[in-house]
Motif scaffolding. Structure first.
Motif, short mmCIF file in Angstrom:
data_model
loop_
_atom_site.label_atom_id
_atom_site.label_comp_id
_atom_site.label_asym_id
_atom_site.label_seq_id
_atom_site.Cartn_x
_atom_site.Cartn_y
_atom_site.Cartn_z
N VAL A 113 27.52 58.81 11.57
CA VAL A 113 27.56 58.43 13.22
C VAL A 113 26.37 59.43 13.69
CG1 VAL A 113 28.78 58.50 15.21
CG2 VAL A 113 29.79 58.00 13.26
N ASP B 96 29.92 64.47 11.71
CA ASP B 96 30.29 63.06 11.13
C ASP B 96 28.94 62.43 10.72
OD1 ASP B 96 30.65 60.19 10.64
OD2 ASP B 96 32.55 60.43 11.74
N TRP C 5 29.76 62.97 20.06
CA TRP C 5 30.93 62.95 19.33
C TRP C 5 30.63 63.67 17.94
CZ3 TRP C 5 32.85 60.50 15.03
CH2 TRP C 5 34.27 60.57 14.91
N PHE D 74 27.38 58.88 23.40
CA PHE D 74 28.60 59.19 23.13
C PHE D 74 28.85 59.30 21.59
CE2 PHE D 74 32.62 58.17 21.17
CZ PHE D 74 33.75 59.01 21.80
N MET D 75 28.19 58.49 20.83
CA MET D 75 28.04 58.80 19.50
C MET D 75 27.54 60.05 19.00
SD MET D 75 27.28 54.97 18.28
CE MET D 75 27.02 55.02 16.50
N ARG E 206 30.29 67.39 16.60
CA ARG E 206 31.31 68.44 16.39
C ARG E 206 30.98 69.54 17.23
NH1 ARG E 206 33.60 64.35 14.58
NH2 ARG E 206 34.69 64.43 12.82
#
Lengths: 168, 409, 388, 103, 198
Positions: free
Chosen positions: B114, B111, B167, B163-164, B170
């Motif tokens: 992010v 992503d 996450w 966290f970002m 991927r």
């Protein structure tokens, strides 16, 4: 003051709108965090320092993280979401209600003589005062809040662990 | 900031005196500086602390990495970096150049937005943390009356970056690391805040400056440090453990445990983004060390510290000396301890640290209400020791045992 | 977890992978590029949160058909290749191959050579065990501090290897019927020096590790291997002895001159990671005893049997299996010679770390991801030997 | 133009409407919860704005804000626990699919 | 340990249907083996494992040997098991079993249900020699990659002229690269063309 207000308002509104319109759940939560931050900024602007800290600590540190955990536990976080329908069956009803309520509130606020009021004072309240108030005048609600939080804690654990408990 | 505001006119006057020697431009600038308008003074008063924070602490970070590599090298029978400059002194600069020139790789399925945002967000809370750390007598960037609370609120926000990053990459290892990081930070926040509550109760203020001030006086400005109280000593240990876990230092570095999940949440980061993650992490750990020093180790107090320019300089020296001591302590622990496991980490937080910090709060209450000091010493010490023994008995794992080995006949 | 062995277990990694989310398991492939798989090795894991539900070892990334290379070469030609099997312990690999060939050809080895072999093998055991503990601690997250302590000692042993064989790791030192070069008095003095210094290092090592709370909490009752399963799965070496299997080939086969030397075989009772760690420490202490005896008793004489020809070396038809107690377990060579006899018709290595991996899944299931790498570290594999 | 109470009331009314819209029209239970959080925050902002502009001397509004934030935290904890429980049951967190309350 | 003749006798009594033969090794190695027929290898193995006189609980080494057909005798693939006893510290007993070399007939019963130690070693023998072990719980390639077609340790194995062009999972990618006109080294392109022509 004015500039800060407009910037923070923009952040808050954009955060809120993105939070409920984005497709990807994690993006929604990240926008929600932006919204929380904006609100926290408003508290700082309104000289409520303590509330600022509480807002950041509880909403960003706890609630947002909790929501992230809930997402992790309920989906395949690594996969991307397919082209699924995101809106509920009667979405137009919800939209309509929201628009009507916004209009009503708008009308009421315009009419109200209180509304054009300017700040009463500018000094921030010290934490000491808040602390004293909490354990003097507001002792009963404070204790009740403690009970409520404990109950919520136990309740949440019981609900989430239901299956595990039933298995035993 | 207030202090800076007070001394800013003198500072500017001195500057204008220096600039007066310059031809052409010197005279008008010197005139402006010797009689500055109020907005300019305010701007200077705001700019100086910010400049201080963003220049001094990243500098400390850069040399912390060098000290860490050197110290780890010595612990492990090695020499450590010694190629760039004398004793490797230019190594941080070389590292920085290397990281800046490295290719920035973004995984194809990541992503992207992010993924880009995460390292940036990792740095911001860490830098903000320094705004409430008093570095000398009366010298604090912003003297907030909610200082400690502010620090905790901000440090919680740093978990979002982890966290970002995890996450958005991927990558399953990143995701595991992110999950671990979030769980760890959230659970260590609680005992840390409670350990700080003890100090806040004793000092009667949330402001970091007031807490540091409360520890002055006594013999040589030393005896009133909170760490030399029974509850303060326990609180110091609890808080140090919590701070190490919060900033993911060994033995609590499970979010980035390289032997298990490669590098955790920053597995997929390279180049400058990786450097930003490192910067954020180290800055947070240094800031936490600074807050530990302020809350328990007397802050800037030490022999000779006090108001005035000389006292202020000495107090700054003491603060940075203690900060260095805390940093070296974490490095030492890193060089000698293996890492704990996730479930052990969590059960340690909830079963040992949390009850102990609540017991500690009660101890502060006792200390406050028992007026005769010797009795207070005995009672609080007994209370803490008894609880410590009970808790360690309760939390002891039945799996650990002393073993005897036999030999085949 | 001992599975009923007759039940066929099909290779399915994803439970219920029919597109519907049934379990929230995460399939993670640990390796082949991973810091703690000790080389190019892969473990396909299914995780439920952090716990391991299923695990399959996948190897072969380093496969180079060592056996076929040896079958196209004269008997002596594959001696240097055995170095590359377990590149940590080339001396014992050499010995196992030499032993198998000597068995097949009926060669008698002179006494001095046997003693030299014992000295070299025990030194190898020392360096292997100390480094393995270091690697295991690195998997535990100790940043290589114990490993570098072990490397300091290993360095001395490698210097001795270099002095006697000309190479530090790929020694290629043993020959059929003896060893390539005789040991000088100087070499023997160095070996003696190592043997006297090593206990001090071990004490220091143990002070750092044995009673460390984190180490105890991380290793005790983790990766338990029951005794019956260990025997049934052919586990050998320190791993089997940590599970309480009293089987040390130095005692059982009494190959070389081990029959004349006095030492004990330490045994564990539980068979977890901690036992595997501590058994290695105890074995090192026994190895030092063996070393001291061998260095005391080593006789004068030839270092290689004079009747063995280097060129045109032939073996009559037949097959034979020679095995020794390598540092990692039973290292065996199965050789078949046919009519020509100039080269092995069949050359098979029985690598201990390959077979010790059989029960990796049984040890890991139910533990956390963090334990998997530690358990793998305690198995002590070298991929050069697993994949051949 | 100075910022008056008006502005804050407008802002919070707007945010409330956004939250309501999200809570009513999205399918996903977690987003519904998030909409409710937005509405909560809008309300709390009102409290603080009124405190700032009118009742600066008394702390009642701040107290209310603190209690409201605590309740919101408890609510979200319970709500998310429910979401997880529902997910276990239905394998979905789609509010339209939760038609029966029987376990 | 008794002499091999005695062992053979005992085993023959225990499993009367089995055809057991003694194969002698070189006089120096002194490791005579028992050649058991395919149908009864499992029963004989079970007997040696469970009989209190032998207790062969440790299966040390499993491997296959490929004998090419010669003028006077037909070829075979021989699977060799080396059994030891941990409980009684004795051994070895060498069991051999023969199967025809043709891939479709090259099957022997798996001894993995008796000794877990055989699990990986039988997989290896399958991978390198193509022996199919009936009853093996998880018979897959272990050292070669799954898409590999031949069994490389067989004596008549002919390696392809270019090792790169063993079928690999990489092929699809390269093929796609060519079709899409992607970047690839010129030599690789030529070789891909060559392989296509074949």
């Amino acid at each position: 003051m004015e500039i800060a207000f407009w910037i923070l308002s923009a952040i808050t509104v954009i955060g809120a709108i993105l939070a409920i319109t984005m497709r990807n759940l994690v993006h929604c939560v990240l926008s929600l965090i932006l919204f929380f931050l904006g609100i926290a900024g408003h508290y700082l602007l309104l000289r409520a320092d303590f509330l600022f800290a509480v807002q950041v600590l509880i909403y960003i540190g706890a609630v947002a993280v909790l929501i992230l955990f809930a997402i992790m536990l309920t989906r395949h976080v690594t996969g991307t979401e397919g082209p699924r329908e995101v809106l509920g069956g009667k979405w137009w009803a919800g939209m309509g209600t929201a628009v009507i309520i916004a209009g009503l509130l708008w009308a009421i606020i315009r009419k109200d003589p209180l509304a054009a009021m300017l700040p009463a004072g500018m000094a921030s309240t010290s934490v000491t005062e808040i602390g004293r108030a909490l354990v003097a005048d507001w002792l009963v609600p404070f204790e009740a809040m403690g009970v409520l939080l404990t109950a919520a804690l136990i309740g949440a654990v019981v609900i989430a662990l239901e299956e595990v408990i039933r298995k035993r | 900031m207030d202090q800076v505001y007070k001394v800013a006119p003198q500072l500017l006057k001195f500057l204008s005196y220096l600039l007066g020697w310059l031809p052409w431009i010197g005279k008008p600038v010197a005139g402006f500086l010797s009689n500055p308008p109020a907005w300019f003074l305010l701007a200077v008063a705001i700019a100086i602390p910010i400049l201080f924070v963003v220049s001094v602490f990243p500098g400390i970070f850069a040399y912390t990495t060098l000290v860490e590599r050197k110290a780890l090298g010595r612990i492990q029978n090695r020499i450590g970096p010694n190629r760039v400059g004398r004793w490797g002194l230019l190594q941080p600069i070389a590292d920085g150049v290397k990281l800046l020139t490295k290719e920035d790789i973004v995984p194809r399925s990541a992503d992207k937005f992010v993924h880009f945002l995460a390292p940036v967000i990792a740095v911001i809370p860490s830098v903000l943390l320094f705004s409430v750390v008093p570095v000398g007598a009366g010298l604090v960037p912003v003297d907030l009356n909610i200082g400690i609370l502010f620090a905790f609120a901000i440090s919680t926000a740093s978990v979002l970056a982890l966290f970002m990053g995890g996450w958005a990459s991927r990558n399953k290892f990143s995701l595991l690391g992110a999950m671990r990081a979030v769980a760890q930070v959230v659970s260590y926040e609680v005992p840390m805040v409670l350990a700080a509550v003890a100090v806040v109760m004793a000092a009667g203020s949330l402001s970091t400056l007031a807490i540091a001030k409360a520890q002055g006086g006594g013999i040589l400005n030393v005896t009133h440090w909170f760490v030399f109280r029974p509850w303060g000593f326990v609180g110091f240990i609890l808080f140090t453990i919590g701070a190490m876990a919060e900033s993911a230092r060994t033995p609590f570095d499970i979010p980035e445990a390289e032997s298990e999940i490669i590098a955790g949440y920053h597995t997929e980061y390279s180049g400058f983004k990786f450097a930003l993650f490192q910067l954020g992490e180290y800055l947070a750990s240094i800031a936490m060390a600074g807050i530990t020093v302020t809350m328990f180790l007397g802050g800037y107090n030490g022999p000779g510290s006090g108001p005035g320019i000389l006292g202020g300089l000495i107090s700054m020296f003491w603060f940075f000396a203690k900060l260095g001591g805390m940093i070296v302590l974490t490095i030492w622990i890193r060089g000698t301890w293996p890492r704990v496991r996730v479930d052990q980490l969590m059960s340690f937080a909830w079963k040992v640290l949390l009850p102990m910090s609540i017991v500690n709060i009660v101890a502060v209450g006792m200390w406050h209400y028992i007026a005769i000091r010797p009795i207070a010493w005995v009672v609080t010490t007994l209370w803490l020791v008894l609880w410590f023994i009970t808790l360690s008995k309760l939390a002891a794992s039945e799996n650990i045992e002393k073993r005897e080995y036999r030999y085949a006949s | 977890m001992i599975q009923p062995l007759t039940d066929a277990k099909p290779y399915t990694l994803t439970p219920g992978s029919n597109g519907v989310i049934e379990t929230q398991t995460l399939e993670v492939s640990i390796g082949p590029q991973h810091p703690s798989t000790h080389g190019v090795f892969r473990m396909d894991c299914v995780l439920d949160g952090e716990s391991v539900v299923a695990l399959k070892p996948v190897m072969g990334y380093l496969h180079r058909n060592h056996e076929q290379l040896a079958e196209r070469m004269a008997w002596l030609g594959s001696m240097p290749y055995t170095d590359r099997l377990d590149y940590f312990n080339s001396m014992t690999n050499n010995w196992a191959y030499a032993l198998a060939v000597e068995k097949l050809a009926g060669i008698k080895v002179p006494d001095r050579a046997e003693y030299i072999r014992v000295i070299m093998a025990e030194l190898t055991r020392l360096l292997n065990h100390s480094c393995v503990i270091g690697f295991m601690l690195q998997d535990l997250g100790a940043w290589g501090t114990p490993l570098l302590y072990a490397f300091r000692e290993r360095e001395r042993i490698l210097d001795l290897y270099e002095a006697v064989s000309g190479s530090r790791m790929m020694c290629n030192y043993m020959r059929f019927g003896g060893v390539r070069v005789n040991l000088t008095d100087e070499n023997l003095a160095t070996a003696k020096d190592i043997a006297t210094r090593f206990p001090r290092f071990l004490d220091e090592f143990e002070k750092l590790l044995t009673n460390n709370e984190v180490l105890l909490a991380r290793t005790q009752r983790v990766g338990v291997l029951p005794k019956e399963l260990a025997i049934n799965a052919g586990i050998s070496g320190p791993m089997a002895r940590a599970s309480g299997v009293d089987y040390d080939l130095r005692k059982v086969d009494k190959y070389g001159v081990y029959g004349r030397l006095e030492f004990r075989v330490p045994l564990g009772d539980i068979g977890d990671v901690y036992d595997r760690y501590y058994i290695r420490v105890l074995e090192m202490r026994e190895s030092i005893k063996i070393l001291q005896q061998a260095l005391r008793d080593i006789p004068q004489g030839p270092h290689i049997a004079p009747e063995v020809k280097l060129r045109n070396f032939k073996i009559p038809p037949g097959d034979g299996y020679g095995r020794i107690e390598g540092p990692k377990g039973e290292l065996g060579f199965y050789l078949v010679s046919d009519e020509g006899g100039k080269q092995p018709y069949r050359y098979h290595v029985r690598p201990p770390s390959f077979i010790n991996l059989t029960i990796l899944e049984d040890m890991c299931v139910g533990h956390k991801v963090a334990d998997v790498v530690v358990i793998l570290g305690s198995v002590d594999i070298v991929l050069g030997e697993v994949d051949r | 133009m100075n910022v008056s109470l008006d502005h804050y009331l407008m802002l919070s009314a707007f945010l409330f409407a956004i939250g309501l819209c999200g809570a009513l029209s999205r399918k996903n239970a977690i987003i519904v919860l998030m909409g409710i959080e937005i509405m909560f925050n809008a309300g709390i902002l009102n409290f603080v704005a009124f405190w700032h502009y009118k009742y600066f001397a008394v702390l009642t509004a701040q107290m209310f804000a603190i209690f409201a934030i605590s309740i919101a935290a408890a609510e979200s904890a319970i709500g998310l626990a429910l979401v997880i429980a529902v997910y276990r049951h239905y394998q979905s967190i789609d509010v339209d699919e939760m038609r029966s309350l029987k376990g | 340990m008794e002499a091999i003749e005695k062992i053979k006798e005992i085993a023959a009594q225990a499993v009367p249907a089995a055809k057991i033969e003694i194969i002698n090794s070189t006089p120096a190695a002194q490791q005579p083996a028992l050649l058991v027929d395919r149908e009864h290898i499992y029963a004989v193995g079970k007997f040696f494992k469970e009989d209190p006189r032998f207790q062969m609980d440790f299966c040390s080494c499993v491997t296959a040997v490929d004998y090419l057909p010669k003028a006077d005798k037909s070829g075979c693939i021989e699977v060799v098991y080396h059994l030891y006893s941990v409980a009684q510290k004795q051994g070895p007993i060498v069991l051999k079993v023969r199967a025809p070399r043709e891939l479709d007939q090259c099957r022997v019963p798996s001894l993995t249900p008796l000794w877990r130690a055989c699990e990986f070693q039988e997989r290896e023998a399958y991978d390198l020699y193509g022996v199919k072990f009936d009853g093996h719980p998880d018979l897959r390639r272990i050292l070669m990659w799954d898409e590999f077609v031949d069994h490389p340790m067989r004596k008549d194995y002919v390696p392809p002229p270019d090792y790169e062009w063993e079928p690999t999972p990489h092929d699809d990618t390269l093929q796609r690269a060519v079709e899409e006109g992607g970047i690839m080294p010129p030599t690789a392109r030529e070789e891909l063309e060559k392989a296509k022509k074949k």
